[in-house]
Design an enzyme around this catalytic site. Structure first.
Site, PDB file in Angstrom:
ATOM      1  CB  SER A 193      -0.902   0.000   1.238  1.00 40.16           C
ATOM      2  OG  SER A 193      -1.854  -1.024   1.154  1.00 40.16           O
ATOM      3  CE  LYS A 206      -5.310  -0.654   2.347  1.00 44.28           C
ATOM      4  NZ  LYS A 206      -4.028  -1.321   2.538  1.00 44.28           N
ATOM      5  CE  LYS A 209       1.707   2.370   4.302  1.00 47.16           C
ATOM      6  NZ  LYS A 209       1.843   1.044   3.695  1.00 47.16           N
TER       7      LYS A 209
END
Lengths: 298, 298
Positions: free
Chosen positions: A95, A170, A238
């Protein structure tokens, strides 16, 4: 059967790679750490570098923590790009930044290779159970070739669009998940602080427009005070950083994503980087000097 | 069959009162505006004041816009309190302040009467279809007596707790609905601005943890640009004001609710007080100088 490379055999990568091996494919692996013993025992071939993986395999899967790691795996000396020849496919399941993903794809395409960005959700549990959600960006011909491998690792597999769109999806997912957690936190904390039973309020709300998987699962965590992960706050930080840095590059204002990140930062300040992300409510509770389940001040 | 009073026969109150009349109950009505013709034709008895309604009926239902209106209906000269005698029940189905609700209940209890706060969600459509969600606070004995009337007006009927808890639940509902709309707005705007197809992103997200009724219904509105209400922004602003003013009184910080209210304010500044609440995304779009569905700037 394909010759598959897998770079990054951590908590997520190791079980994902094992599923590919069990699917009958030849597996060429590389990591900066020693190879997990069970993979070696099942016939995975260890390679000394990303370049060697790319030389051996036709499809190279990458599963590493963040954007700089993908850049290093692909383009450092001894990296994947040095081993690629025309017609091979690079599949990044990490990701990472949607913006840098487009640049990575551009450089891989210049070598005559297709690129897929294919980040997942579902965490370690989903990786082990082969039930990951996989959000894919890239050309249809490459998606068709890699789909049998995706099906060994996940269940809900969608080609969203061109390169970068998988990572964008995502990030959008992580924005919504963080902000519904925050919403449920504000609502249940409000209800409890006003003197209502948050469990009954949650139950009443589950029937209407406020309903969500997050209210069901994470709302229950907030009420029962079960903040063991699950999904760690530092990982969601993150992901929100990917959202906020991409948004900044686009001149896009994401006010509630920014606030959610600040609340996660406050959790971290209190030792909570490994708390489940539903513990975001604790940052709200600290501001309110009141905790769900405590007696209401008179 | 009960003698039921109904005060406030507006867009919501008129169809709700009609359901009670059709249920075979005697209905005594009052409004500051003339009585809807169909109610009069069906045998509702018009009263000149709230006091007269309370003298005639055993259960007095109130459905008015906001906290000050309920205060006036109950306690002004000629109001309900002047007509109540011991054993009657006051049911406030308006969406108003949970804090002031507790004070209203205290004063009505002092007259020997039970009080229920029973706000609804589902809007005009739910009122007409008798499918409202009803969130109730108050004593169980009163709830048991009024429940047959609630069942004429709604479907998902929950006794959450004591007085105020119904209003608290409604406010919690409106916090979550506003903040999921905001979350879906940030996520779909991010996706579109990054060059992904927001319809495909929405579809991919519907399978996972980001799923919600709001992503389904309001996400589609954002993509298709259908901002006719639905639920008007000015009504949601009223509800968030209840959240923020109650929170302020409790020393509770609701940062994303506050931001959502500011975004609604921006919509209003652009003539949008009667837009559907999903149009909150327009405030984000105006900040970004980019609109979902527009070509991405190069």
């Amino acid at each position: 059967m394909s010759k598959v490379g897998f770079i990054g055999l951590g908590i997520m990568g190791a079980p994902m790679a094992a599923h590919i091996l069990k699917g009958g494919h030849a597996l060429y692996v590389h990591d900066i750490k020693p190879l997990p013993a069970d993979l070696a025992g099942q016939g995975a071939v260890t390679c000394g570098s990303g370049r060697e993986v790319a030389q051996q395999a036709d499809i190279v899967i990458i599963m590493v923590p963040d954007t700089p790691h993908v850049a290093a795996v692909l383009f450092d000396d001894g990296g994947v790009a040095q081993g690629l020849t025309s017609g091979k496919i690079v599949v990044d399941m990490s990701s990472i930044s949607p913006i840098e993903t487009k640049q990575f794809a551009f450089k891989i395409n210049a070598l005559g290779c297709d690129y897929l960005d294919a980040p997942v959700s579902g965490g370690e549990v989903g990786a082990r159970a082969a039930s990951l959600t996989i959000m894919v960006g890239g050309p249809e011909r490459a998606f068709a070739l890699v789909k049998p491998l995706f099906e060994l690792m996940g269940k809900n597999i969608t080609l969203v669009g061109g390169n970068g769109d998988g990572q964008t999806t995502k990030v959008a997912n992580q924005i919504i998940v963080a902000l519904i957690i925050e919403a449920v936190g504000e609502a249940l904390l409000f209800a409890a602080r006003m003197g209502a039973d948050p469990a009954k309020v949650r139950q009443a709300l589950m029937g209407g427009f406020a309903a969500s998987r997050i209210l069901e699962v994470h709302g229950e965590r907030m009420i029962n005070r079960t903040f063991e992960p699950g999904f760690r706050i530092e990982l969601h930080q993150k992901d929100l950083n990917l959202a906020l840095s991409s948004a900044r590059a686009m001149g896009l204002s994401l006010p509630n994503t920014a606030t959610a990140q600040e609340l996660f930062n406050s959790c971290t300040a209190h030792g909570g980087k490994a708390w489940d992300h539903s513990a975001l409510v604790r940052a709200l509770e600290m501001m309110a000097n009141y905790e769900i389940g405590a007696p209401v001040p008179q």
